[in-house]
Design a protein around this motif. Structure first.
Motif, PDB file in Angstrom:
ATOM      1  N   ASP A   1       0.834  -1.215   0.000  1.00  0.00           N
ATOM      2  CA  ASP A   1       0.000   0.000   0.000  1.00  0.00           C
ATOM      3  C   ASP A   1       0.866   1.262   0.000  1.00  0.00           C
ATOM      4  O   ASP A   1       0.498   2.269  -0.606  1.00  0.00           O
ATOM      5  CB  ASP A   1      -0.949   0.004   1.204  1.00  0.00           C
ATOM      6  N   ASP A   2       2.019   1.210   0.664  1.00  0.00           N
ATOM      7  CA  ASP A   2       2.916   2.368   0.662  1.00  0.00           C
ATOM      8  C   ASP A   2       3.570   2.542  -0.706  1.00  0.00           C
ATOM      9  O   ASP A   2       3.740   3.666  -1.196  1.00  0.00           O
ATOM     10  CB  ASP A   2       3.993   2.217   1.738  1.00  0.00           C
ATOM     11  N   ALA A   3       3.927   1.402  -1.346  1.00  0.00           N
ATOM     12  CA  ALA A   3       4.521   1.487  -2.689  1.00  0.00           C
ATOM     13  C   ALA A   3       3.490   2.035  -3.675  1.00  0.00           C
ATOM     14  O   ALA A   3       3.811   2.864  -4.533  1.00  0.00           O
ATOM     15  CB  ALA A   3       5.010   0.113  -3.130  1.00  0.00           C
ATOM     16  N   VAL A   4       2.257   1.587  -3.530  1.00  0.00           N
ATOM     17  CA  VAL A   4       1.189   2.049  -4.432  1.00  0.00           C
ATOM     18  C   VAL A   4       0.922   3.546  -4.212  1.00  0.00           C
ATOM     19  O   VAL A   4       0.738   4.302  -5.175  1.00  0.00           O
ATOM     20  CB  VAL A   4      -0.090   1.198  -4.227  1.00  0.00           C
ATOM     21  N   ALA A   5       0.921   3.976  -2.962  1.00  0.00           N
ATOM     22  CA  ALA A   5       0.709   5.407  -2.683  1.00  0.00           C
ATOM     23  C   ALA A   5       1.812   6.233  -3.344  1.00  0.00           C
ATOM     24  O   ALA A   5       1.544   7.299  -3.938  1.00  0.00           O
ATOM     25  CB  ALA A   5       0.672   5.651  -1.180  1.00  0.00           C
ATOM     26  N   ALA A   6       3.043   5.729  -3.270  1.00  0.00           N
ATOM     27  CA  ALA A   6       4.159   6.445  -3.890  1.00  0.00           C
ATOM     28  C   ALA A   6       3.977   6.500  -5.405  1.00  0.00           C
ATOM     29  O   ALA A   6       4.191   7.545  -6.044  1.00  0.00           O
ATOM     30  CB  ALA A   6       5.478   5.758  -3.536  1.00  0.00           C
ATOM     31  N   LEU A   7       3.553   5.388  -5.961  1.00  0.00           N
ATOM     32  CA  LEU A   7       3.350   5.301  -7.417  1.00  0.00           C
ATOM     33  C   LEU A   7       2.273   6.300  -7.867  1.00  0.00           C
ATOM     34  O   LEU A   7       2.432   7.002  -8.873  1.00  0.00           O
ATOM     35  CB  LEU A   7       2.920   3.866  -7.743  1.00  0.00           C
ATOM     36  N   VAL A   8       1.210   6.378  -7.101  1.00  0.00           N
ATOM     37  CA  VAL A   8       0.104   7.283  -7.451  1.00  0.00           C
ATOM     38  C   VAL A   8       0.519   8.744  -7.242  1.00  0.00           C
ATOM     39  O   VAL A   8       0.178   9.618  -8.053  1.00  0.00           O
ATOM     40  CB  VAL A   8      -1.175   6.899  -6.659  1.00  0.00           C
ATOM     41  N   ASP A   9       1.286   9.014  -6.197  1.00  0.00           N
ATOM     42  CA  ASP A   9       1.800  10.381  -6.008  1.00  0.00           C
ATOM     43  C   ASP A   9       2.662  10.786  -7.199  1.00  0.00           C
ATOM     44  O   ASP A   9       2.552  11.900  -7.715  1.00  0.00           O
ATOM     45  CB  ASP A   9       2.652  10.474  -4.726  1.00  0.00           C
ATOM     46  N   VAL A  10       3.537   9.857  -7.628  1.00  0.00           N
ATOM     47  CA  VAL A  10       4.413  10.138  -8.768  1.00  0.00           C
ATOM     48  C   VAL A  10       3.566  10.359 -10.024  1.00  0.00           C
ATOM     49  O   VAL A  10       3.798  11.300 -10.792  1.00  0.00           O
ATOM     50  CB  VAL A  10       5.423   8.982  -8.979  1.00  0.00           C
ATOM     51  N   ALA A  11       2.573   9.501 -10.236  1.00  0.00           N
ATOM     52  CA  ALA A  11       1.729   9.604 -11.441  1.00  0.00           C
ATOM     53  C   ALA A  11       0.947  10.912 -11.466  1.00  0.00           C
ATOM     54  O   ALA A  11       0.631  11.428 -12.538  1.00  0.00           O
ATOM     55  CB  ALA A  11       0.768   8.412 -11.499  1.00  0.00           C
ATOM     56  N   SER A  12       0.643  11.461 -10.300  1.00  0.00           N
ATOM     57  CA  SER A  12      -0.155  12.689 -10.214  1.00  0.00           C
ATOM     58  C   SER A  12       0.702  13.946 -10.363  1.00  0.00           C
ATOM     59  O   SER A  12       0.175  15.042 -10.520  1.00  0.00           O
ATOM     60  CB  SER A  12      -0.875  12.746  -8.857  1.00  0.00           C
ATOM     61  N   ALA A  13       2.019  13.762 -10.288  1.00  0.00           N
ATOM     62  CA  ALA A  13       2.950  14.899 -10.377  1.00  0.00           C
ATOM     63  C   ALA A  13       3.569  14.939 -11.777  1.00  0.00           C
ATOM     64  O   ALA A  13       3.454  13.977 -12.534  1.00  0.00           O
ATOM     65  CB  ALA A  13       4.033  14.738  -9.320  1.00  0.00           C
ATOM     66  N   PRO A  14       4.250  16.026 -12.111  1.00  0.00           N
ATOM     67  CA  PRO A  14       4.908  16.073 -13.427  1.00  0.00           C
ATOM     68  C   PRO A  14       6.012  15.019 -13.534  1.00  0.00           C
ATOM     69  O   PRO A  14       6.615  14.644 -12.526  1.00  0.00           O
ATOM     70  CB  PRO A  14       5.508  17.486 -13.472  1.00  0.00           C
ATOM     71  N   PRO A  15       6.286  14.539 -14.752  1.00  0.00           N
ATOM     72  CA  PRO A  15       7.348  13.542 -14.941  1.00  0.00           C
ATOM     73  C   PRO A  15       8.710  14.117 -14.579  1.00  0.00           C
ATOM     74  O   PRO A  15       8.948  15.309 -14.758  1.00  0.00           O
ATOM     75  CB  PRO A  15       7.288  13.241 -16.440  1.00  0.00           C
ATOM     76  N   ILE A  16       9.624  13.250 -14.098  1.00  0.00           N
ATOM     77  CA  ILE A  16      10.982  13.750 -13.808  1.00  0.00           C
ATOM     78  C   ILE A  16      12.008  13.221 -14.815  1.00  0.00           C
ATOM     79  O   ILE A  16      13.176  13.573 -14.740  1.00  0.00           O
ATOM     80  CB  ILE A  16      11.429  13.422 -12.363  1.00  0.00           C
ATOM     81  N   ASN A  17      11.561  12.356 -15.732  1.00  0.00           N
ATOM     82  CA  ASN A  17      12.489  11.724 -16.679  1.00  0.00           C
ATOM     83  C   ASN A  17      13.686  11.137 -15.940  1.00  0.00           C
ATOM     84  O   ASN A  17      14.852  11.369 -16.289  1.00  0.00           O
ATOM     85  CB  ASN A  17      12.931  12.724 -17.757  1.00  0.00           C
ATOM     86  N   GLY A  18      13.393  10.397 -14.909  1.00  0.00           N
ATOM     87  CA  GLY A  18      14.433   9.781 -14.086  1.00  0.00           C
ATOM     88  C   GLY A  18      13.820   8.715 -13.196  1.00  0.00           C
ATOM     89  O   GLY A  18      12.693   8.269 -13.426  1.00  0.00           O
ATOM     90  N   VAL A  19      14.585   8.336 -12.182  1.00  0.00           N
ATOM     91  CA  VAL A  19      14.207   7.205 -11.328  1.00  0.00           C
ATOM     92  C   VAL A  19      13.920   7.682  -9.908  1.00  0.00           C
ATOM     93  O   VAL A  19      14.651   8.500  -9.357  1.00  0.00           O
ATOM     94  CB  VAL A  19      15.357   6.163 -11.280  1.00  0.00           C
ATOM     95  N   VAL A  20      12.856   7.138  -9.339  1.00  0.00           N
ATOM     96  CA  VAL A  20      12.502   7.371  -7.938  1.00  0.00           C
ATOM     97  C   VAL A  20      12.574   6.012  -7.249  1.00  0.00           C
ATOM     98  O   VAL A  20      12.104   5.018  -7.802  1.00  0.00           O
ATOM     99  CB  VAL A  20      11.052   7.913  -7.867  1.00  0.00           C
ATOM    100  N   SER A  21      13.161   5.939  -6.058  1.00  0.00           N
ATOM    101  CA  SER A  21      13.166   4.635  -5.378  1.00  0.00           C
ATOM    102  C   SER A  21      12.299   4.692  -4.121  1.00  0.00           C
ATOM    103  O   SER A  21      12.220   5.710  -3.444  1.00  0.00           O
ATOM    104  CB  SER A  21      14.590   4.191  -5.056  1.00  0.00           C
TER     105      SER A  21
END
Ligand SMILES: NC(=O)c1ccc[n+]([C@@H]2O[C@H](COP(=O)([O-])OP(=O)(O)OC[C@H]3O[C@@H](n4cnc5c(N)ncnc54)[C@H](OP(=O)(O)O)[C@@H]3O)[C@@H](O)[C@H]2O)c1
Length: 263
Positions: A167-187
């Motif tokens: 659920d924490d990984a999914v929340a992070a994924l959705v936060d990232v999807a809702s924000a502008p792209p960074i053209n990079g990697v988030v861990s």
């Protein structure tokens, strides 16, 4: 009134995808869960362009449908060959891919070759992107334990893990999807790093499993050797809020530990 933002979740009926769909919907997105169940076959290309029409964001939470060598090596690249042209044509503004921490350091493992090809295709696509590399999910500890078990002993690699609640990984994924792209990697990783052996033994203790866990220099992970720090981030961009103890006493954790499918 503003039109709702549309997202397509590839693999939207899988273990992770179904949670991504629900969370995006709860945040007001118009979401299409794409998989063969909804007429989207990423290997043949059927339904991919239609699924993306009018969408702003694509979240790729797919996984291999089988574990033979050929599928492991080729699935993600073959899927990308259909996903990327459709994403370009639909004018997708953010392509988010769920990957795995350390995967780029494991090219000797066939599954990792597939994931590396998936990441590479997105990086080279020209479509704005963010790759979200997560560590292993708490929900996956039991599956990993079974993979390493022979005759009541799980012999695991001499390596560290820093697992995270799905659920924490999914929340992070959705936060990232809702924000502008960074053209990079988030861990994304959980709050605690410990040895592979400690995590699996803890899982056994919590579930009253009589197996024991030992560390073996010979143990291979998905068919390949790990370095001690192959699967942990040097610095996680996002740290999951739930500790293992918190997760294990949550409704989700209790259900998973009791062997109940919570998807
Ligand atoms: N498990 C972990 O601890 C962990 C940690 C970090 C990252 N990840 C990553 O998370 C991702 C998702 O894993 P998961 O375990 O959630 O996957 P999963 O439950 O196996 O779901 C896979 C999804 O892919 C879809 N799919 C498979 N073949 C398809 C095809 N030809 N066309 C369209 N859709 C297809 C499946 O739907 P249909 O069968 O209905 O088509 C399903 O919705 C993986 O890429 C994995 O590397 C996992």
């Amino acid at each position: 009134m503003n039109a709702r933002r549309k997202a397509v979740v590839l693999g939207g009926h899988g273990m992770t995808g179904v949670k991504v769909v629900r969370l995006l919907e709860s945040r007001g997105w118009d979401v299409f869960a794409a998989s063969r169940r909804t007429g989207v076959d990423l290997l043949s290309g059927e339904g991919v362009a239609d699924a993306m029409r009018g969408a702003e964001v694509v979240v790729d939470a797919t996984n291999v449908p089988a574990y033979d060598e050929e599928t492991l090596r080729t699935f993600f690249a073959r899927a990308a060959a259909n996903i990327i042209p459709a994403a370009r044509q639909a004018g997708i503004r953010h392509h988010v891919v769920l990957s795995i921490v350390g995967i780029d350091t494991l090219p000797h493992i066939t599954y990792a070759q597939g994931k590396i090809a998936q990441e590479q295709a997105v990086v080279e696509s020209g479509v704005p992107y963010t790759i979200v590399r997560a560590t292993q999910f708490f929900e996956w500890l039991g599956v990993m334990a079974d993979d390493f078990t022979k005759a009541d002993v799980a012999a695991v690699p001499d390596a560290y893990l820093r697992p995270v609640a799905i659920d924490d990984a999914v929340a992070a994924l959705v936060d990232v999807a809702s924000a502008p792209p960074i053209n990079g990697v988030v861990s994304v990783a959980g709050p605690e790093e410990n040895t592979f052996e400690t995590w699996i033994q803890r899982y056994f203790d919590l579930t009253g499993d009589k197996r024991t866990c030992i560390t073996s220099k010979e143990a291979a992970y998905a068919g390949g050797k790990l370095e001690q720090r192959s699967l942990v981030p040097e610095q996680a961009t996002i740290t999951g809020a739930q500790s293992f103890e918190h997760w294990a006493t949550s409704a989700t954790g209790k259900a998973v530990l009791a062997g109940i499918n919570v998807a």
